[in-house]
Design a protein around this motif. Structure first.
Motif, PDB file in Angstrom:
ATOM      1  N   VAL A   1      44.228  51.136  35.368  1.00  0.00           N
ATOM      2  CA  VAL A   1      43.171  51.044  34.360  1.00  0.00           C
ATOM      3  C   VAL A   1      41.869  51.494  35.007  1.00  0.00           C
ATOM      4  O   VAL A   1      41.429  50.906  35.995  1.00  0.00           O
ATOM      5  N   ARG A   2      41.271  52.540  34.448  1.00  0.00           N
ATOM      6  CA  ARG A   2      40.064  53.114  35.041  1.00  0.00           C
ATOM      7  C   ARG A   2      38.892  53.139  34.056  1.00  0.00           C
ATOM      8  O   ARG A   2      38.085  54.048  34.045  1.00  0.00           O
ATOM      9  N   ASN A   3      38.804  52.136  33.255  1.00  0.00           N
ATOM     10  CA  ASN A   3      37.680  51.938  32.335  1.00  0.00           C
ATOM     11  C   ASN A   3      37.117  50.561  32.659  1.00  0.00           C
ATOM     12  O   ASN A   3      37.871  49.587  32.726  1.00  0.00           O
ATOM     13  N   TYR A   4      35.811  50.476  32.880  1.00  0.00           N
ATOM     14  CA  TYR A   4      35.219  49.209  33.319  1.00  0.00           C
ATOM     15  C   TYR A   4      35.361  48.096  32.286  1.00  0.00           C
ATOM     16  O   TYR A   4      35.609  46.946  32.648  1.00  0.00           O
ATOM     17  N   GLN A   5      35.209  48.423  31.008  1.00  0.00           N
ATOM     18  CA  GLN A   5      35.346  47.383  29.985  1.00  0.00           C
ATOM     19  C   GLN A   5      36.783  46.856  29.948  1.00  0.00           C
ATOM     20  O   GLN A   5      37.007  45.641  29.918  1.00  0.00           O
ATOM     21  N   ALA A   6      37.765  47.754  29.980  1.00  0.00           N
ATOM     22  CA  ALA A   6      39.168  47.333  29.993  1.00  0.00           C
ATOM     23  C   ALA A   6      39.467  46.535  31.263  1.00  0.00           C
ATOM     24  O   ALA A   6      40.163  45.521  31.225  1.00  0.00           O
ATOM     25  N   ARG A   7      38.932  46.991  32.394  1.00  0.00           N
ATOM     26  CA  ARG A   7      39.112  46.253  33.656  1.00  0.00           C
ATOM     27  C   ARG A   7      38.544  44.843  33.555  1.00  0.00           C
ATOM     28  O   ARG A   7      39.162  43.875  33.998  1.00  0.00           O
TER      29      ARG A   7
ATOM     30  N   TRP B   1      38.683  48.244  41.186  1.00  0.00           N
ATOM     31  CA  TRP B   1      39.696  48.216  40.124  1.00  0.00           C
ATOM     32  C   TRP B   1      40.622  47.020  40.269  1.00  0.00           C
ATOM     33  O   TRP B   1      40.877  46.551  41.366  1.00  0.00           O
TER      34      TRP B   1
ATOM     35  N   ARG C   1      39.336  54.043  22.487  1.00  0.00           N
ATOM     36  CA  ARG C   1      40.222  54.519  23.543  1.00  0.00           C
ATOM     37  C   ARG C   1      40.561  53.446  24.559  1.00  0.00           C
ATOM     38  O   ARG C   1      41.196  53.724  25.568  1.00  0.00           O
ATOM     39  N   LEU C   2      40.119  52.214  24.318  1.00  0.00           N
ATOM     40  CA  LEU C   2      40.388  51.156  25.281  1.00  0.00           C
ATOM     41  C   LEU C   2      41.881  50.911  25.445  1.00  0.00           C
ATOM     42  O   LEU C   2      42.609  50.812  24.460  1.00  0.00           O
ATOM     43  N   SER C   3      42.322  50.779  26.683  1.00  0.00           N
ATOM     44  CA  SER C   3      43.735  50.525  26.948  1.00  0.00           C
ATOM     45  C   SER C   3      44.050  49.038  27.020  1.00  0.00           C
ATOM     46  O   SER C   3      45.211  48.651  27.019  1.00  0.00           O
TER      47      SER C   3
END
Length: 149
Positions: free
Chosen positions: A29-35, A94, A131-133
């Motif tokens: 996971v490389r999105n800060y919000q998703a992280r 991450w 696009r959030l995972s």
């Protein structure tokens, strides 16, 4: 208990793969919000397992958080597509979590059907351009999806 939705491309990790494995690391996971959402997960939290970037995207089943957030090992692996040249063993931005299989739905719940449910209007998944995972799911949204299976 909070609920979650996590997206995976089925050719990378499908609900059937998770069923076969029993438990696995959810990394990359490389999105800060998703992280940050992953960092809020607690062992025992349930999540919808969503198949994305495939001919029929939708919710395929349920998994459970088996291990809370820890430094994502893929960020340190040069052979990984999720390698981060700025990450180190002492400073890894991450996170990963471990998830375990709970249930495969008899039929995938397609994105189009999810979008048609008034109870899911606030779920980020159904918003154009989302696009959030990894995303939170309210108790009401959780119940609405379970009623669709």
């Amino acid at each position: 208990m909070p609920y979650w939705l996590m997206k995976s491309e089925p050719d990378e990790l499908s609900i059937h793969d998770l069923q076969r494995l029993g438990q696995t690391c959810w990394d990359g996971v490389r999105n800060y919000q998703a992280r940050n959402f992953m960092r809020n997960m607690q062992a025992g939290d349930l999540l919808f397992f969503y198949h994305s970037s495939c001919p029929q995207p939708g919710i395929a089943g349920i998994a459970r958080v088996a291990r809370t957030a820890y430094p994502d090992p893929a960020a340190l692996d040069p052979a990984s597509p999720y390698f981060d040249t700025k990450a180190s063993a002492t400073k890894n931005p991450w996170s990963a979590v471990d998830v375990e299989f709970v249930e495969t739905f008899k039929q995938l719940i397609p994105l189009a059907e999810l979008k048609a449910q008034s109870a899911l209007l606030e779920l980020p998944l159904v918003h154009k351009g989302s696009r959030l995972s990894v995303m939170p799911v309210s108790a009401e949204e959780w119940a609405a999806v379970l009623a669709m299976r």
